[in-house]
Enzyme design. Structure first.
Site, PDB file in Angstrom:
ATOM      1  N   GLY A   1      28.631  48.245  46.340  1.00 62.64           N
ATOM      2  CA  GLY A   1      29.014  48.247  44.924  1.00 62.64           C
ATOM      3  C   GLY A   1      28.135  49.132  44.119  1.00 62.64           C
ATOM      4  O   GLY A   1      27.872  48.804  43.105  1.00 62.64           O
TER       5      GLY A   1
ATOM      6  N   GLY B   1      26.919  50.442  37.359  1.00 65.25           N
ATOM      7  CA  GLY B   1      26.666  49.036  36.895  1.00 65.25           C
ATOM      8  C   GLY B   1      25.208  48.676  37.840  1.00 65.25           C
ATOM      9  O   GLY B   1      24.362  49.260  37.853  1.00 65.25           O
TER      10      GLY B   1
ATOM     11  N   SER C   1      27.975  35.615  38.910  1.00 64.45           N
ATOM     12  CA  SER C   1      28.217  35.638  37.482  1.00 64.45           C
ATOM     13  C   SER C   1      27.777  34.388  36.759  1.00 64.45           C
ATOM     14  O   SER C   1      27.926  33.286  37.350  1.00 64.45           O
ATOM     15  CB  SER C   1      29.779  36.096  37.122  1.00 64.45           C
ATOM     16  OG  SER C   1      29.789  36.030  35.649  1.00 64.45           O
TER      17      SER C   1
ATOM     18  N   TYR D   1      39.059  35.190  38.417  1.00 66.74           N
ATOM     19  CA  TYR D   1      37.834  35.621  38.524  1.00 66.74           C
ATOM     20  C   TYR D   1      36.767  34.554  38.770  1.00 66.74           C
ATOM     21  O   TYR D   1      35.915  34.597  39.655  1.00 66.74           O
ATOM     22  CB  TYR D   1      37.731  36.646  37.288  1.00 66.74           C
ATOM     23  CG  TYR D   1      36.087  37.173  37.487  1.00 66.74           C
ATOM     24  CD1 TYR D   1      35.620  38.385  38.155  1.00 66.74           C
ATOM     25  CD2 TYR D   1      34.953  36.697  36.582  1.00 66.74           C
ATOM     26  CE1 TYR D   1      34.567  38.839  38.338  1.00 66.74           C
ATOM     27  CE2 TYR D   1      33.946  37.290  36.471  1.00 66.74           C
ATOM     28  CZ  TYR D   1      33.590  38.398  37.395  1.00 66.74           C
ATOM     29  OH  TYR D   1      32.349  38.877  37.352  1.00 66.74           O
TER      30      TYR D   1
END
Length: 283
Positions: free
Chosen positions: A14, A18, A142, A155
């Site tokens: 990924g 970011g 997260s 999520y």
């Protein structure tokens, strides 16, 4: 003999933007042979530009975490070309905003597919090679993997699952010489609206009885990202810490704000403190 950082190979998923992009640059600057992967190599322009500006070389490869063949091919290719694999950073994922009554179960499954099963798939492919090098498995989760947040059911479920999976795997992996860590960012600049995959304003219009609460949540969260968000580079510093510390902790937050936020949950035996906090976001 232990290998030096300059001879170690790290694969990061990924990396088109970011934290993943910033972590790839940080790892390369620190001397890792850095394999930066992304689902669509045509989206690698920002990564290549950042590498050029930083004066580092990065090996850019395709890897779709939801495609088992893609994962296997990429991991095997890295080991074939570089001779080893010392670390993996599971960073690929996608945000999602929605609530159960207004979305399909298939949408929930897709969120899990990307954010949970993608992580598991990469980790499984990498583990034999990490065993061979006494390597590290680092996963970017997260604060939403610790505290469930309104309109983030799917999520947060995926991030909770990742946290539970890695917390359970860590002692087992340690028994064969592999270190497992999770990195927990709070708000990171520019990612909230860009990464949730929906038109938030339209979602509010279509939310029916949930519209007032969703409107309050969107306003509050946009303000939080605008005022308190870290840069991706700042968050990536903690990823680098997980890759380079002599004995990295299992759980690392990327900021004091993330530590304080997660601390609410860890001291909340009956759940009332978290519920009071997150309910206030919808007022």
């Amino acid at each position: 003999m232990a290998s030096t950082v300059s001879s170690k190979v790290v694969l990061i998923t990924g990396t088109s933007s970011g934290i993943g992009l910033a972590a790839a640059i940080a790892a390369a600057r620190s001397g890792f042979t850095t394999v930066a992967t992304l689902r669509d190599p045509l989206r690698a322009d920002a990564l290549r530009k950042a590498a050029e500006e930083a004066g580092v070389e990065i090996d850019v490869r395709r890897l779709d975490v939801t495609d088992a063949a893609s994962v296997a091919e990429c991991v095997a290719g890295v080991v074939a070309d570089h001779g080893r694999l010392d670390a993996v950073v599971n960073n690929a994922g996608a945000g999602h905003v929605g609530t159960l009554e207004n979305e399909s179960v298939d949408e929930v499954r897709q969120v899990m597919e990307v954010n949970f099963f993608g992580v598991v798939q990469v980790a499984k492919a990498a583990l034999p090679h990490l065993r061979a090098t006494g390597g590290r498995l680092v996963t970017v989760t997260s604060v939403g993997g610790v505290i469930g947040q309104p309109f983030n059911e799917a999520y947060c479920a995926a991030k909770f699952a990742v946290e539970g999976f890695m917390e359970s795997l860590a002692p087992v992996a340690a028994s064969v010489g592999v270190s497992v860590s999770v990195v927990e960012p709070g708000p990171v600049a520019s990612e909230f609206v860009a990464n949730v995959g929906v038109d938030l304003d339209r979602s509010v219009e279509e939310a029916g009885p949930y519209a007032p609460a969703l409107q309050a949540y969107v306003a509050r969260t946009r303000a939080a990202f605008a005022s308190a968000a870290q840069t991706p580079a700042e968050a990536a510093e903690t990823v680098l810490q997980a890759l380079t510390a002599d004995r990295p902790a299992f759980r690392l937050q990327t900021s004091d704000a993330a530590r304080a936020f997660n601390g609410v949950k860890l001291a909340d035996l009956d759940g009332s403190a978290v519920q009071a906090l997150t309910t206030s976001w919808l007022a």
